[in-house]
Scaffold this motif. Structure first.
Motif, PDB file in Angstrom:
ATOM      1  N   LYS A 199      -0.267   0.393  31.129  1.00 48.09           N
ATOM      2  CA  LYS A 199      -1.034   1.073  30.081  1.00 48.09           C
ATOM      3  C   LYS A 199      -0.323   2.352  29.652  1.00 48.09           C
ATOM      4  O   LYS A 199      -0.233   2.650  28.450  1.00 48.09           O
ATOM      5  N   ASP A 202      -8.328  -5.565  23.250  1.00 46.66           N
ATOM      6  CA  ASP A 202      -8.880  -4.351  23.845  1.00 46.66           C
ATOM      7  C   ASP A 202      -8.160  -3.992  25.148  1.00 46.66           C
ATOM      8  O   ASP A 202      -8.018  -4.817  26.037  1.00 46.66           O
ATOM      9  N   THR A 203      -7.681  -2.747  25.231  1.00 49.83           N
ATOM     10  CA  THR A 203      -7.066  -2.263  26.474  1.00 49.83           C
ATOM     11  C   THR A 203      -7.745  -0.961  26.917  1.00 49.83           C
ATOM     12  O   THR A 203      -7.096  -0.080  27.485  1.00 49.83           O
ATOM     13  N   SER A 204      -9.030  -0.851  26.651  1.00 43.41           N
ATOM     14  CA  SER A 204      -9.786   0.320  27.108  1.00 43.41           C
ATOM     15  C   SER A 204      -9.953   0.240  28.625  1.00 43.41           C
ATOM     16  O   SER A 204      -9.655  -0.788  29.253  1.00 43.41           O
ATOM     17  N   LEU A 205     -10.457   1.313  29.226  1.00 42.89           N
ATOM     18  CA  LEU A 205     -10.615   1.354  30.683  1.00 42.89           C
ATOM     19  C   LEU A 205     -11.515   0.221  31.194  1.00 42.89           C
ATOM     20  O   LEU A 205     -11.145  -0.447  32.167  1.00 42.89           O
ATOM     21  N   PRO A 206     -12.681  -0.036  30.572  1.00 40.83           N
ATOM     22  CA  PRO A 206     -13.496  -1.161  31.057  1.00 40.83           C
ATOM     23  C   PRO A 206     -12.763  -2.492  30.993  1.00 40.83           C
ATOM     24  O   PRO A 206     -12.880  -3.331  31.898  1.00 40.83           O
ATOM     25  N   ALA A 207     -11.974  -2.700  29.912  1.00 45.01           N
ATOM     26  CA  ALA A 207     -11.231  -3.956  29.771  1.00 45.01           C
ATOM     27  C   ALA A 207     -10.161  -4.083  30.850  1.00 45.01           C
ATOM     28  O   ALA A 207      -9.947  -5.162  31.408  1.00 45.01           O
ATOM     29  N   ASN A 244      -1.497  -5.972  24.772  1.00 43.06           N
ATOM     30  CA  ASN A 244      -0.898  -5.098  23.756  1.00 43.06           C
ATOM     31  C   ASN A 244      -0.216  -5.909  22.663  1.00 43.06           C
ATOM     32  O   ASN A 244      -0.270  -5.558  21.480  1.00 43.06           O
TER      33      ASN A 244
END
Length: 420
Positions: A91, A312-317, A307
């Motif tokens: 990330k 989605d590469t948010s923290l929850p994901a 990517n």
């Protein structure tokens, strides 16, 4: 000439042959396949008696359960930490953005399993025919059966001694055979490197160089930071451990097969000072459930694909990715092309197309070498940690017994005085 030097020379010759004579390089794969066949034919005949004898010589069934529990708990904690390291590193670097996903060819995945069947995994661990399991090279099934035989031998005591003597003899013979097989390892290295360079080439390296760099950096952090920290906590001489297994990790690196060094690895760990009962149980179990290098690769690859496809590469994901891999990575035992299959299954579960995995196949052999070498180091450290924990327990118990001995002696003396 030391076998490590021979293997390094074989790497250079293999790269040269694969580059200058690709057709000949592809044909030389047979040398590597013959070497792996020699290794695989001796793995189970050696591992089975070692596990049985190791368990039979334990003090009780309770100790078997305690060691298994410690090993599985260690595997779970360490692989989860490694997954978090990999996801965080991927990330932070942003690998995969702008990757040429249009080049991915789904045909490359033809014939490869698209998921993991946990029902089949359980049946794989409990085979209905142990001879068929041996014929298929089913390591997990052999471990479960060896566990049952070892517990039974411990339960009947002296009556099992003739069978134990036979197993001792079989193990000694197999260790000798392993010594012969390892001598031809450089030929296997020559064959595999020649084939890899000739077949895969280096054309896809530029677009995926960032991914390769992140995977290697993550593996370096694991081997150079995480593992030494664990070793320091358990007072394990990590540097000496690496020296004792370095040659075997190198062979696993270039052959891309951790099974190629399973048998000699257990011998090296015993020579390092670990008990046979711990080593012969924890190391084979780790081969099925403690693939440190592979889980790091899978986590980095998932972030790369996320990517690349703009998902989605948010923290929850990212935490969801880690959770999925924690579960699926434990189903790798007995699955052909395990890392790729787990990656496909994990990608499907979070909405990533399987076609993207095909993009990584062109450089898979490069990262596969490193993750296989790290798997060997990780399993060696796992055995050392469990053995150190058991030794500490024995030391504490010995101290308690020593401290109680004077009290007991005084009580006996008091009883004598009272009687008089």
């Amino acid at each position: 000439m030391p076998i490590g030097i021979q293997s390094i020379i074989a790497v250079g010759l293999g790269a040269l042959v694969g580059s200058l004579a690709p057709s000949g390089g592809e044909q030389m794969k047979i040398l590597g396949e013959v070497f792996l066949n020699l290794v695989q034919v001796v793995v189970l005949p050696l591992v089975f008696p070692l596990i049985v004898l190791g368990i039979a010589r334990m003090e009780s069934v309770k100790k078997v359960g305690r060691i298994a529990g410690k090993a599985i708990l260690y595997f779970e904690i360490v692989t989860t930490v490694i997954l978090l390291i990999a996801v965080g590193l991927a990330k932070f670097t942003g690998i995969g953005k702008g990757a040429p996903v249009e080049r991915a060819d789904a045909k490359d995945l033809d014939g490869m399993s698209q998921g993991i069947d946990f029902h089949e995994l359980v049946l794989h661990a409990v085979p209905k025919n142990i001879f068929a399991a041996f014929g298929e090279g089913n390591l997990l099934g052999a471990i479960v059966f060896a566990l049952l035989v070892g517990v039974a031998m411990a339960a009947i005591g002296e009556k099992s001694q003739p069978f134990a003597a036979v197993l001792e003899s079989v193990a000694a013979v197999m260790f000798k055979v392993v010594g012969y097989v390892i001598r031809v390892a450089p030929l296997g290295v020559l064959g595999f490197i020649s084939y890899d360079v000739a077949h895969y080439g280096f054309g896809n390296l530029r677009s995926l160089m960032g991914f390769i760099a992140v995977v290697y950096a993550g593996l370096a952090i694991v081997v150079g930071v995480l593992f030494p920290l664990i070793a320091a906590i358990y007072r394990i001489r990590y540097g000496d451990l690496l020296k004792s297994i370095a040659g075997l990790a190198g062979i696993a690196f270039v052959t891309r097969s951790s099974e190629s060094v399973l048998a000699p690895l257990m011998g090296r760990l015993e020579a390092f000072g670990l008990s046979r009962s711990t080593t012969s149980f924890v190391v084979p179990l780790g081969y099925s459930f403690n693939t440190d290098g592979s889980v790091l690769y899978q986590a980095a690859a998932l972030v790369f694909l996320a990517n690349a496809y703009g998902t989605d590469t948010s923290l929850p994901a990212l935490l969801l990715m880690v959770g999925v891999l924690v579960i699926l990575s434990k189903g790798m035992a007995g699955v052909a092309s395990a890392s790729i299959v787990v990656l496909i299954a994990a990608g499907n579960s979070i909405g990533l197309p399987a076609e993207g995995v095909a993009l990584l196949l062109g450089v898979d052999f490069i990262v596969d070498m490193a993750r296989t070498g790290v798997n060997v180091i990780g399993n060696s450290l796992a055995a050392a940690v469990v053995d150190s924990s058991e030794q500490r327990r024995e030391t504490r118990r010995g101290r308690r017994e020593t401290s109680h001995a004077p009290v007991a002696h005084e009580a006996v003396a008091l009883q004598k005085d009272t009687a008089q």
